[in-house]
Design an enzyme around this catalytic site. Sequence first.
Site, PDB file in Angstrom:
ATOM      1  N   ASN A  13      44.215  26.901  41.807  1.00  0.00           N
ATOM      2  CA  ASN A  13      43.895  26.685  40.940  1.00  0.00           C
ATOM      3  C   ASN A  13      44.278  28.200  40.632  1.00  0.00           C
ATOM      4  OD1 ASN A  13      41.809  28.778  39.770  1.00  0.00           O
ATOM      5  ND2 ASN A  13      40.470  27.464  41.202  1.00  0.00           N
ATOM      6  N   PHE A  15      41.202  33.814  36.263  1.00  0.00           N
ATOM      7  CA  PHE A  15      39.472  34.335  35.455  1.00  0.00           C
ATOM      8  C   PHE A  15      39.463  34.776  33.681  1.00  0.00           C
ATOM      9  CE2 PHE A  15      37.520  38.203  38.942  1.00  0.00           C
ATOM     10  CZ  PHE A  15      36.831  36.602  39.418  1.00  0.00           C
ATOM     11  N   SER A  64      36.921  35.556  44.019  1.00  0.00           N
ATOM     12  CA  SER A  64      37.799  34.581  43.317  1.00  0.00           C
ATOM     13  C   SER A  64      39.760  35.443  44.573  1.00  0.00           C
ATOM     14  CB  SER A  64      38.751  34.341  42.120  1.00  0.00           C
ATOM     15  OG  SER A  64      39.544  34.343  41.465  1.00  0.00           O
ATOM     16  N   ASN A  76      42.215  34.884  42.609  1.00  0.00           N
ATOM     17  CA  ASN A  76      43.389  34.907  41.753  1.00  0.00           C
ATOM     18  C   ASN A  76      43.082  36.718  41.352  1.00  0.00           C
ATOM     19  OD1 ASN A  76      44.215  32.483  42.629  1.00  0.00           O
ATOM     20  ND2 ASN A  76      42.448  31.891  41.560  1.00  0.00           N
ATOM     21  N   THR A  77      42.260  37.222  41.414  1.00  0.00           N
ATOM     22  CA  THR A  77      42.437  38.649  40.641  1.00  0.00           C
ATOM     23  C   THR A  77      42.904  39.376  41.980  1.00  0.00           C
ATOM     24  OG1 THR A  77      40.787  37.908  38.657  1.00  0.00           O
ATOM     25  CG2 THR A  77      40.861  40.170  39.438  1.00  0.00           C
ATOM     26  N   LYS A  83      28.615  35.985  45.544  1.00  0.00           N
ATOM     27  CA  LYS A  83      29.116  35.307  46.037  1.00  0.00           C
ATOM     28  C   LYS A  83      30.336  35.296  46.676  1.00  0.00           C
ATOM     29  CE  LYS A  83      31.639  30.640  43.625  1.00  0.00           C
ATOM     30  NZ  LYS A  83      31.796  29.897  42.745  1.00  0.00           N
ATOM     31  N   ASN A  97      33.047  29.835  47.649  1.00  0.00           N
ATOM     32  CA  ASN A  97      34.239  30.058  46.262  1.00  0.00           C
ATOM     33  C   ASN A  97      35.495  29.367  47.054  1.00  0.00           C
ATOM     34  OD1 ASN A  97      35.825  31.180  44.021  1.00  0.00           O
ATOM     35  ND2 ASN A  97      35.350  31.891  43.826  1.00  0.00           N
TER      36      ASN A  97
END
Length: 338
Positions: free
Chosen positions: A112, A116, A176, A178-179, A218, A247
């Site tokens: 993915n 967010f 994450s 993705n940021t 996390k 994660n």
Amino acid sequence: MNYYQLAKPLLFQFDAEIAHDITLKSLKYAEKSGLLALYPKPPVCQSRQVMGLSFPNPVGLAAGLDKNGAVIDGMAALGFGFVEVGTVTPRAQPGNLKPRLFRVKEAQGVINRFGFNNLGVDNLIENVKSAQYKGVLGINIGKNFDTPMENAVDDYLICMKKVYEHASYITVNISSPNTKNLRALQEKEALSSLLASLKSEQNKLAQQHGKYVPITLKIAPDLTQEQVVEIADLLMQHQIDGVIATNTTLARDVVKGMKNGDETGGLSGAPVRNQSTIVIQQLSKQLQNALPIIGVGGILSGADAVEKIAAGADLVQVYSGLIYQGPKLVRDICTALG
Ligand SMILES: Cc1cc2nc3c(=O)[nH]c(=O)nc-3n(C[C@H](O)[C@H](O)[C@H](O)COP(=O)(O)O)c2cc1C
């Protein structure tokens, strides 16, 4: 009858994000119509006291499936011992362009790059308030994509102040992929300063609300052993209450050449299992039970959960396993853990 095994081939015909939306909408419908009451109760499985909280069973829903806390009662009805919602950011944001969710079926993996997407922290709080659920609720917080990295701490503090009184525990997500640059917060100096700010805010909020809400951090699976040790030391030094490992991963070796295997984003499910377990082992060795570990990453069976506990986890969470196994996974894990 295992309804998910019937629904799965149909769901897998759809684009992965559409299937995800259908699943959440169906659960919401089941919530509203009273159908949830028909869902079988999970087998009785050992309750645990962790971070001063009572978990009726050690199997939790991992963050990211119910980002806005819109289906808390539906998720709880599936038998989870705890539910984590989010990641939520101070302001609503749309996330990355679609498509941004992919199945790597061959390896029972998921990639993915949502980024967010969420409706903002105020919306999440309204949803939490209207849920009936009274069990352990984790609220996972992050930063907006357009908040400069030098102000990242402010975003975590804004979210923390807002969710404090509504959460059983608060997860600080700095892992994450993705940021942009988020994972830089895992580096020693940045992390030490973030944890100091969070701890000081937690102390203030505990006084203000007369309630101590634990904080968990996390972390990513893509860390060297040295980095894991450094993070473990900082967690103890700043008296953080727990750690969630892990994660999704940026690694692709396990899914090389497979359909969707080279999509950009975080890889989860079976392909991240070993990496997560290794990080848990490394944390466990360094922490020596100073704080609890919530193990997540590639749990697709009861045996996988047993492996995480053996590596040093006190509780487990699942996400991708639900896509491949359906909600029966919660029961399977409960049975395996006894
Ligand atoms: C589609 C998707 C979205 C996710 N979103 C988030 C998120 O918003 N916040 C977060 O902390 N973790 C998020 N995760 C990571 C999961 O919570 C979990 O840590 C990771 O997927 C490994 O567990 P699994 O193999 O059981 O999926 C997401 C995972 C997936 C598959």
